[in-house]
Design a protein around this motif. Structure first.
Motif, PDB file in Angstrom:
ATOM      1  N   ARG A  18     -29.916 -58.388   7.779  1.00  0.00           N
ATOM      2  CA  ARG A  18     -28.647 -57.655   7.702  1.00  0.00           C
ATOM      3  C   ARG A  18     -28.159 -57.545   6.284  1.00  0.00           C
ATOM      4  O   ARG A  18     -27.642 -56.529   5.863  1.00  0.00           O
ATOM      5  CB  ARG A  18     -27.597 -58.408   8.524  1.00  0.00           C
ATOM      6  N   LEU A  19     -28.325 -58.642   5.557  1.00  0.00           N
ATOM      7  CA  LEU A  19     -27.897 -58.616   4.162  1.00  0.00           C
ATOM      8  C   LEU A  19     -28.702 -57.588   3.378  1.00  0.00           C
ATOM      9  O   LEU A  19     -28.161 -56.825   2.577  1.00  0.00           O
ATOM     10  CB  LEU A  19     -28.079 -60.010   3.560  1.00  0.00           C
ATOM     11  N   PHE A  20     -29.999 -57.568   3.634  1.00  0.00           N
ATOM     12  CA  PHE A  20     -30.845 -56.624   2.907  1.00  0.00           C
ATOM     13  C   PHE A  20     -30.446 -55.186   3.218  1.00  0.00           C
ATOM     14  O   PHE A  20     -30.387 -54.336   2.331  1.00  0.00           O
ATOM     15  CB  PHE A  20     -32.308 -56.866   3.305  1.00  0.00           C
ATOM     16  N   ALA A  21     -30.172 -54.916   4.502  1.00  0.00           N
ATOM     17  CA  ALA A  21     -29.912 -53.542   4.912  1.00  0.00           C
ATOM     18  C   ALA A  21     -28.433 -53.203   4.887  1.00  0.00           C
ATOM     19  O   ALA A  21     -28.008 -52.206   5.471  1.00  0.00           O
ATOM     20  CB  ALA A  21     -30.482 -53.314   6.312  1.00  0.00           C
ATOM     21  N   SER A  22     -27.626 -54.018   4.202  1.00  0.00           N
ATOM     22  CA  SER A  22     -26.181 -53.844   4.320  1.00  0.00           C
ATOM     23  C   SER A  22     -25.695 -52.556   3.688  1.00  0.00           C
ATOM     24  O   SER A  22     -24.615 -52.083   4.000  1.00  0.00           O
ATOM     25  CB  SER A  22     -25.462 -55.017   3.665  1.00  0.00           C
ATOM     26  N   SER A  23     -26.475 -51.978   2.795  1.00  0.00           N
ATOM     27  CA  SER A  23     -25.995 -50.763   2.130  1.00  0.00           C
ATOM     28  C   SER A  23     -26.591 -49.508   2.734  1.00  0.00           C
ATOM     29  O   SER A  23     -26.432 -48.426   2.178  1.00  0.00           O
ATOM     30  CB  SER A  23     -26.335 -50.835   0.644  1.00  0.00           C
ATOM     31  N   PHE A  24     -27.260 -49.620   3.858  1.00  0.00           N
ATOM     32  CA  PHE A  24     -27.904 -48.452   4.433  1.00  0.00           C
ATOM     33  C   PHE A  24     -26.903 -47.657   5.237  1.00  0.00           C
ATOM     34  O   PHE A  24     -25.829 -48.120   5.605  1.00  0.00           O
ATOM     35  CB  PHE A  24     -29.074 -48.874   5.322  1.00  0.00           C
ATOM     36  N   ARG A  25     -27.294 -46.440   5.531  1.00  0.00           N
ATOM     37  CA  ARG A  25     -26.331 -45.492   6.094  1.00  0.00           C
ATOM     38  C   ARG A  25     -26.367 -45.527   7.610  1.00  0.00           C
ATOM     39  O   ARG A  25     -27.441 -45.519   8.212  1.00  0.00           O
ATOM     40  CB  ARG A  25     -26.716 -44.103   5.607  1.00  0.00           C
ATOM     41  N   GLY A  26     -25.196 -45.563   8.219  1.00  0.00           N
ATOM     42  CA  GLY A  26     -25.087 -45.370   9.659  1.00  0.00           C
ATOM     43  C   GLY A  26     -25.712 -46.496  10.455  1.00  0.00           C
ATOM     44  O   GLY A  26     -25.511 -47.677  10.188  1.00  0.00           O
ATOM     45  N   ALA A  27     -26.489 -46.115  11.453  1.00  0.00           N
ATOM     46  CA  ALA A  27     -27.072 -47.099  12.345  1.00  0.00           C
ATOM     47  C   ALA A  27     -28.093 -47.971  11.625  1.00  0.00           C
ATOM     48  O   ALA A  27     -28.416 -49.064  12.099  1.00  0.00           O
ATOM     49  CB  ALA A  27     -27.735 -46.393  13.519  1.00  0.00           C
ATOM     50  N   HIS A  28     -28.571 -47.506  10.483  1.00  0.00           N
ATOM     51  CA  HIS A  28     -29.607 -48.250   9.775  1.00  0.00           C
ATOM     52  C   HIS A  28     -29.075 -49.543   9.180  1.00  0.00           C
ATOM     53  O   HIS A  28     -29.850 -50.373   8.710  1.00  0.00           O
ATOM     54  CB  HIS A  28     -30.218 -47.393   8.663  1.00  0.00           C
ATOM     55  N   SER A  29     -27.753 -49.707   9.172  1.00  0.00           N
ATOM     56  CA  SER A  29     -27.209 -50.974   8.706  1.00  0.00           C
ATOM     57  C   SER A  29     -26.479 -51.720   9.806  1.00  0.00           C
ATOM     58  O   SER A  29     -25.845 -52.726   9.545  1.00  0.00           O
ATOM     59  CB  SER A  29     -26.238 -50.730   7.545  1.00  0.00           C
ATOM     60  N   ARG A  30     -26.572 -51.229  11.015  1.00  0.00           N
ATOM     61  CA  ARG A  30     -25.807 -51.844  12.105  1.00  0.00           C
ATOM     62  C   ARG A  30     -26.687 -52.338  13.241  1.00  0.00           C
ATOM     63  O   ARG A  30     -26.414 -53.384  13.818  1.00  0.00           O
ATOM     64  CB  ARG A  30     -24.807 -50.836  12.666  1.00  0.00           C
ATOM     65  N   LEU A  31     -27.699 -51.607  13.571  1.00  0.00           N
ATOM     66  CA  LEU A  31     -28.520 -51.958  14.726  1.00  0.00           C
ATOM     67  C   LEU A  31     -29.727 -52.744  14.263  1.00  0.00           C
ATOM     68  O   LEU A  31     -30.440 -52.325  13.360  1.00  0.00           O
ATOM     69  CB  LEU A  31     -28.977 -50.682  15.425  1.00  0.00           C
ATOM     70  N   THR A  32     -29.976 -53.879  14.931  1.00  0.00           N
ATOM     71  CA  THR A  32     -30.999 -54.791  14.450  1.00  0.00           C
ATOM     72  C   THR A  32     -32.378 -54.168  14.442  1.00  0.00           C
ATOM     73  O   THR A  32     -33.129 -54.292  13.473  1.00  0.00           O
ATOM     74  CB  THR A  32     -31.053 -56.043  15.345  1.00  0.00           C
ATOM     75  N   ARG A  33     -32.713 -53.497  15.527  1.00  0.00           N
ATOM     76  CA  ARG A  33     -34.082 -53.005  15.606  1.00  0.00           C
ATOM     77  C   ARG A  33     -34.342 -51.913  14.590  1.00  0.00           C
ATOM     78  O   ARG A  33     -35.405 -51.866  13.964  1.00  0.00           O
ATOM     79  CB  ARG A  33     -34.361 -52.478  17.012  1.00  0.00           C
ATOM     80  N   THR A  34     -33.359 -51.027  14.391  1.00  0.00           N
ATOM     81  CA  THR A  34     -33.584 -50.011  13.362  1.00  0.00           C
ATOM     82  C   THR A  34     -33.547 -50.642  11.986  1.00  0.00           C
ATOM     83  O   THR A  34     -34.235 -50.187  11.069  1.00  0.00           O
ATOM     84  CB  THR A  34     -32.529 -48.900  13.432  1.00  0.00           C
ATOM     85  N   MET A  35     -32.762 -51.703  11.813  1.00  0.00           N
ATOM     86  CA  MET A  35     -32.704 -52.354  10.496  1.00  0.00           C
ATOM     87  C   MET A  35     -34.059 -52.903  10.101  1.00  0.00           C
ATOM     88  O   MET A  35     -34.470 -52.778   8.941  1.00  0.00           O
ATOM     89  CB  MET A  35     -31.676 -53.491  10.503  1.00  0.00           C
ATOM     90  N   THR A  36     -34.773 -53.497  11.053  1.00  0.00           N
ATOM     91  CA  THR A  36     -36.092 -54.039  10.694  1.00  0.00           C
ATOM     92  C   THR A  36     -37.012 -52.923  10.233  1.00  0.00           C
ATOM     93  O   THR A  36     -37.724 -53.056   9.234  1.00  0.00           O
ATOM     94  CB  THR A  36     -36.750 -54.754  11.881  1.00  0.00           C
ATOM     95  N   GLN A  37     -36.962 -51.811  10.964  1.00  0.00           N
ATOM     96  CA  GLN A  37     -37.848 -50.715  10.574  1.00  0.00           C
ATOM     97  C   GLN A  37     -37.465 -50.167   9.204  1.00  0.00           C
ATOM     98  O   GLN A  37     -38.333 -49.923   8.352  1.00  0.00           O
ATOM     99  CB  GLN A  37     -37.771 -49.593  11.605  1.00  0.00           C
ATOM    100  N   GLN A  38     -36.160 -50.000   8.996  1.00  0.00           N
ATOM    101  CA  GLN A  38     -35.745 -49.412   7.718  1.00  0.00           C
ATOM    102  C   GLN A  38     -36.005 -50.346   6.566  1.00  0.00           C
ATOM    103  O   GLN A  38     -36.284 -49.908   5.441  1.00  0.00           O
ATOM    104  CB  GLN A  38     -34.262 -49.046   7.768  1.00  0.00           C
ATOM    105  N   ARG A  39     -35.946 -51.636   6.827  1.00  0.00           N
ATOM    106  CA  ARG A  39     -36.256 -52.581   5.766  1.00  0.00           C
ATOM    107  C   ARG A  39     -37.710 -52.419   5.328  1.00  0.00           C
ATOM    108  O   ARG A  39     -38.023 -52.410   4.148  1.00  0.00           O
ATOM    109  CB  ARG A  39     -36.010 -54.001   6.238  1.00  0.00           C
ATOM    110  N   ILE A  40     -38.579 -52.276   6.319  1.00  0.00           N
ATOM    111  CA  ILE A  40     -39.998 -52.107   5.992  1.00  0.00           C
ATOM    112  C   ILE A  40     -40.184 -50.845   5.161  1.00  0.00           C
ATOM    113  O   ILE A  40     -40.860 -50.841   4.130  1.00  0.00           O
ATOM    114  CB  ILE A  40     -40.833 -52.038   7.280  1.00  0.00           C
ATOM    115  N   ARG A  41     -39.560 -49.776   5.610  1.00  0.00           N
ATOM    116  CA  ARG A  41     -39.730 -48.516   4.873  1.00  0.00           C
ATOM    117  C   ARG A  41     -39.178 -48.631   3.468  1.00  0.00           C
ATOM    118  O   ARG A  41     -39.758 -48.113   2.517  1.00  0.00           O
ATOM    119  CB  ARG A  41     -39.026 -47.380   5.612  1.00  0.00           C
ATOM    120  N   ALA A  42     -38.055 -49.329   3.334  1.00  0.00           N
ATOM    121  CA  ALA A  42     -37.450 -49.464   2.012  1.00  0.00           C
ATOM    122  C   ALA A  42     -38.373 -50.240   1.079  1.00  0.00           C
ATOM    123  O   ALA A  42     -38.583 -49.853  -0.077  1.00  0.00           O
ATOM    124  CB  ALA A  42     -36.102 -50.171   2.126  1.00  0.00           C
TER     125      ALA A  42
END
Lengths: 117, 212
Positions: A18-42
């Protein structure tokens, strides 16, 4: 086997995420499962672009040097400038030349005259 | 663009402001030349090995004014008094000179009194005097000394301030749908050196600066 509840193991892992994805937009910083995916992409983008960054900046420097060198004279351009640079065995790289072109343009003109001789 | 954040003002007046460069890559151009450093330790002097880096070294080159930091601190305490006195006094004069030096496989523009981050100098300890020999260009207000390839006998004197590590970079390797991922952190060792002076260039043939 004794019964083991999982407790806060997953939560600890996900707070770091969550800390890593805290600056992402919309659901990408709120929903756990999308956060994991977006972290990988980032992280993958960061890794790839660290390699690309070197190329990008070299292109930028070349463009800048080219722009300044064109003002120096008719029929004079970056490629001739670099050719003369190598002929006279100068070791200045494009980063330094671009910085000099930006900040101390008379110095670059001096270099280019010196090389042309 | 990241480059637009470079605000080193090396105008013809050579005013020395804070140099903030976000450039993070260095060019490994010189397969031709090997950087050499002389460490003037009291016991022995010897060449130190050096490492290479990218076009933007992972070092954030932000050679700051040691003195401007002090001035900022003073101003916060006495706003009115120091504002007036700063206008009246001259800032301490630095020699208006710069050099392009090659260290650790990368080239840097160097000013006396500023610090910069280079690749780790293995045999250097804190507060060592260092002499950098590969000076490619020296520029003063009126003349430029262009090295072919090196300005002979020119040296840049520096002091090692700190041997540290860069910020951590996460190297994440991932192949989609193939169950392959590797998560590795990396901190590149660096050395912070403060430039004390640039000498030895006077004998070299100088080229007068062309007016813009």
């Amino acid at each position: 086997m004794t019964r083991i509840k999982r407790g806060y193991i997953a939560r600890r892992r996900r707070t770091k995420l969550r800390l890593f994805a805290s600056s992402f937009r919309g659901a990408h910083s709120r929903l756990t499962r999308t956060m994991t995916q977006q972290r990988i992409r980032a992280l993958v983008s960061a890794h790839r672009d660290r390699g690309k960054r070197k190329r990008d900046f070299r292109r930028l420097w070349i463009t800048r040097i080219n722009a300044v060198i064109h003002e120096t004279g008719v029929f004079y351009s970056y490629n001739r400038f670099i050719h003369n640079l190598y002929k006279k065995q100068l070791l200045l790289n494009r980063k330094i030349l671009a910085q000099i072109a930006l900040l101390n343009r008379s110095c670059l003109y001096t270099i280019s005259n010196e090389i042309k001789k | 663009m990241a480059s637009s954040s470079v605000t080193l003002s090396l105008c013809s007046a050579f005013s020395t402001h804070c140099n903030v460069t976000s450039r993070r890559s260095s060019v490994i151009l010189s397969s031709l030349s090997k950087p050499s450093l002389n460490l003037t330790k009291p016991v022995s002097g010897f060449l130190s090995p050096s490492t290479a880096s990218t076009s933007r070294p992972a070092f954030p080159v932000a050679p700051k004014f040691a003195e401007s930091v002090l001035e900022a601190e003073q101003e916060t305490t006495d706003v009115e008094a120091t504002v007036v006195s700063d206008v009246a006094e001259d800032k301490p004069k630095r020699e208006e000179i710069f050099a392009v030096v090659m260290v650790g496989g990368r080239q840097y523009i160097v000013f006396p009194g500023r610090y910069l981050y280079t690749q780790r100098l293995k045999d250097a300890s804190v507060n060592d005097q260092i002499v950098l020999n590969k000076v490619l260009l020296v520029g003063t207000k009126t003349h430029t000394y262009i090295g072919k390839p090196v300005v002979t006998n020119a040296t840049v004197h520096a002091v090692v301030e700190n041997q540290g590590l860069n910020d951590k970079v996460v190297v994440f390797k991932y192949k989609p749908k193939k169950k392959y991922r590797r998560n590795i952190g990396h901190r590149q060792p660096n050395t912070r050196i403060k430039i004390t002076g640039i000498t030895g260039y006077e004998e070299y043939p100088a080229s007068p600066n062309v007016p813009v």
